[in-house]
Design an enzyme around this catalytic site. Structure first.
Site, PDB file in Angstrom:
ATOM      1  N   GLU A   1      29.938  30.498  42.345  1.00 28.52           N
ATOM      2  CA  GLU A   1      28.861  30.576  43.529  1.00 28.52           C
ATOM      3  C   GLU A   1      28.715  32.065  43.982  1.00 28.52           C
ATOM      4  O   GLU A   1      28.959  32.311  45.269  1.00 28.52           O
ATOM      5  CB  GLU A   1      29.054  29.508  44.526  1.00 28.52           C
TER       6      GLU A   1
ATOM      7  N   LYS B   1      21.904  31.492  49.986  1.00 28.07           N
ATOM      8  CA  LYS B   1      21.974  31.911  51.174  1.00 28.07           C
ATOM      9  C   LYS B   1      22.008  33.392  51.243  1.00 28.07           C
ATOM     10  O   LYS B   1      21.572  33.937  52.309  1.00 28.07           O
ATOM     11  CB  LYS B   1      22.998  31.409  51.883  1.00 28.07           C
TER      12      LYS B   1
ATOM     13  N   HIS C   1      36.265  27.828  47.823  1.00 29.58           N
ATOM     14  CA  HIS C   1      35.662  29.174  48.479  1.00 29.58           C
ATOM     15  C   HIS C   1      36.686  29.972  49.068  1.00 29.58           C
ATOM     16  O   HIS C   1      37.088  29.618  50.169  1.00 29.58           O
ATOM     17  CB  HIS C   1      34.393  28.905  49.163  1.00 29.58           C
TER      18      HIS C   1
HETATM   19  C1  PLP Z   1      29.376  27.570  49.789  1.00 30.21           C
HETATM   20  C2  PLP Z   1      29.344  29.019  49.556  1.00 30.21           C
HETATM   21  N1  PLP Z   1      29.182  29.352  48.350  1.00 30.21           N
HETATM   22  C3  PLP Z   1      28.987  30.620  48.050  1.00 30.21           C
HETATM   23  C4  PLP Z   1      29.101  31.661  48.915  1.00 30.21           C
HETATM   24  C5  PLP Z   1      28.670  33.029  48.433  1.00 30.21           C
HETATM   25  O1  PLP Z   1      29.755  33.578  48.520  1.00 30.21           O
HETATM   26  P1  PLP Z   1      29.990  35.640  48.580  1.00 30.21           P
HETATM   27  O2  PLP Z   1      29.352  35.742  49.909  1.00 30.21           O
HETATM   28  O3  PLP Z   1      31.330  35.479  48.366  1.00 30.21           O
HETATM   29  O4  PLP Z   1      29.180  35.685  47.354  1.00 30.21           O
HETATM   30  C6  PLP Z   1      29.177  31.252  50.324  1.00 30.21           C
HETATM   31  C7  PLP Z   1      28.924  32.360  51.477  1.00 30.21           C
HETATM   32  O5  PLP Z   1      29.039  32.043  52.465  1.00 30.21           O
HETATM   33  C8  PLP Z   1      29.302  29.902  50.599  1.00 30.21           C
HETATM   34  O6  PLP Z   1      29.546  29.415  52.058  1.00 30.21           O
END
Ligand code: PLP
Length: 461
Positions: A267, A64, A193
């Site tokens: 993640e 994402k 998270h």
């Molecule tokens: C389920 C999930 N995993 C990983 C991430 C990525 O995390 P980060 O933005 O801290 O790198 C997000 C970000 O929204 C998320 O919702």
């Protein structure tokens, strides 16, 4: 948050390859559109840092954050895994040729058709945090490997997530696990998270301790948990460091998860991509605000710069990702007078403001501004509202790097910009360790990357 001061502006390496490329590109009088230069080597450097600081943890890149196919291809070739939130993210990750076992479907609230798609393509590991999700999964993918997502929030994070996802470890998780047991579902572990852009490293200890408690409880129900997913939250900007969080995580794992048979994954999104993308924007209009003194003389009070990317494009990160962006001038001229300035995007919406007020040297129409650290949560969210296009990405690299990347990435060759830079030293090379031992399936045409521990050299393996 909009940056209001002149900070960081001196902390810039204007001799880097990326800056060289931007300078070259902007010499072309026909170059008017905003554009990105993506330095894919940054992704590799981040992967090296990850492996050295968190050697026990398999990174699952959060698609994402930036779903550029070149990033997915480079990470796949390095042996990284992926975190996908939807059917189309899964499809994109699979398109680079990885084994579906290398994907976690980490969205605790999934549309039915997306669960069905995951079942059809063999992406079996997925998260949940509510009872109705368990019933949907029971109907559509009863053999999936489920991961319960807990809510454990950092006291300070750029983008908190706990108000939307994660069940309470004490009040909700035990009941959900009993429902899963009743439905005969296969729950294999715990995820959390702590919030994107976490600014409280100690939260990882709290979260890992809470996960241990759920592991213990699960065994009383007869589950055999083998997976801990410590989510995202890792900073990615050029002035940030993974060290503090890594120390807390490694110590907490030693204390609560010293059983090496438990697979630990994470993640990370912004950690991998933030520094890889630099955006160049052109000033297309200027409005000078004036006032009059008591003698009727006009003087300038403020200058409004209009540039060709804004909050409906890349700078949506200001609104949605609470990002503070810093404009840098492509060509600095110390003789220019500093003036109170604001920076605006190109659309006709008054909300389209990038910088509210900061002191900047006087600039002219046609001058370029550069924004570093623009790789996370920018392009995937950008829209061409009002007919202003989303900036094009060019991939900037040395000839030597291109000789490696050309067999890894599938981008149009015209979008690759080569900067000449001689490489000299002798290097000791080693093959990248793939932490999980899972096979990396790379299409015949593609290769995996090996890199040196201490050098600029890359090799296709
Ligand atoms: C389920 C999930 N995993 C990983 C991430 C990525 O995390 P980060 O933005 O801290 O790198 C997000 C970000 O929204 C998320 O919702």
């Amino acid at each position: 948050m909009k940056i209001k001061t002149h900070e960081f502006i001196e902390n810039v390496d204007r001799t880097s390859n990326t800056w060289k490329i931007i300078k070259q590109m902007t010499k072309n009088v026909h170059q008017e559109e905003a554009f990105y230069v993506c330095n894919l080597r940054e992704i590799i450097e981040k992967h090296k840092i990850w492996l050295s600081k968190l050697p026990r943890i398999e990174p699952h890149y959060a698609v994402k954050c930036n779903d550029d196919i070149a990033i997915l291809e480079v990470l796949a070739s390095l042996g990284a895994c992926f975190d996908c939130a939807s059917k189309s993210e899964i499809s994109k990750a699979l398109s680079v040729g990885i084994n579906p076992e290398r994907i976690i479907f980490a969205n605790p609230a999934k549309p039915k058709s997306h669960i069905q798609y995951a079942a059809d393509v063999g992406v079996s590991t997925m998260t949940f945090d509510n009872e109705s999700e368990l019933y949907k999964i029971h109907d559509l993918f009863p053999n999936s490997k489920l991961v319960i997502r807990l809510r454990i929030d950092a006291t300070d994070a750029q983008c908190p997530l706990g108000m939307k996802f994660g069940c309470d470890p004490v009040k909700e998780a035990p009941k959900l696990l009993r429902v899963a047991q009743f439905l005969n579902l296969n729950v294999i572990g715990v995820s959390f998270h702590v919030g994107s852009g976490c600014r409280e490293p100690e939260v990882f200890k709290r979260a890992i301790r809470a996960s241990r408690e759920i592991f213990n409880y699960s065994s009383t129900l007869g589950f055999n948990f083998t997976l801990l997913d410590i989510g995202g939250g890792y900073p990615g900007g050029k002035d940030s460091s993974l060290t503090e969080i890594a120390n807390v995580v490694n110590n907490a794992l030693d204390e609560f998860f010293n059983d090496l048979n438990i697979r630990i994954i994470a993640e990370p999104g912004r950690f991998y991509v933030t520094t890889a993308y630099t955006l160049a924007c052109n000033i297309h209009s200027i409005r000078k605000m004036t006032d009059e003194d008591s003698e009727g003389n006009t003087f300038e009070t403020h200058r409004m710069y209009y540039i060709n990317d804004g909050v409906y494009g890349s700078f949506n990160c200001i609104l949605y990702d609470h990002q503070a962006v810093t404009p840098l001038l492509l060509n600095e001229d110390p003789t220019k007078k500093m003036v109170s300035s604001s920076i605006w995007g190109p659309t006709c919406d008054g909300l389209d403001q990038i910088i509210e007020n900061m002191s900047l040297p006087e600039m002219e129409i046609g001058d370029w501004m550069v924004f570093e650290d623009m790789g996370a949560y920018t392009l995937p969210v950008a829209s061409p509202f009002n007919g202003f296009p989303v900036p094009k990405v060019y991939y900037g690299m040395t000839q030597e790097d291109w000789s490696v990347f050309r067999s890894i990435i599938t981008v149009n060759q015209d979008d690759v910009l080569i900067v000449e830079e001689p490489l000299s030293e002798e290097h000791e090379l080693y093959n990248l360790k793939i932490p999980s031992g899972l096979p990396v399936i790379i299409p015949a045409r593609k290769k995996s990357i090996a890199f040196s521990t201490n050098s600029a050299e890359l090799m296709v393996g």
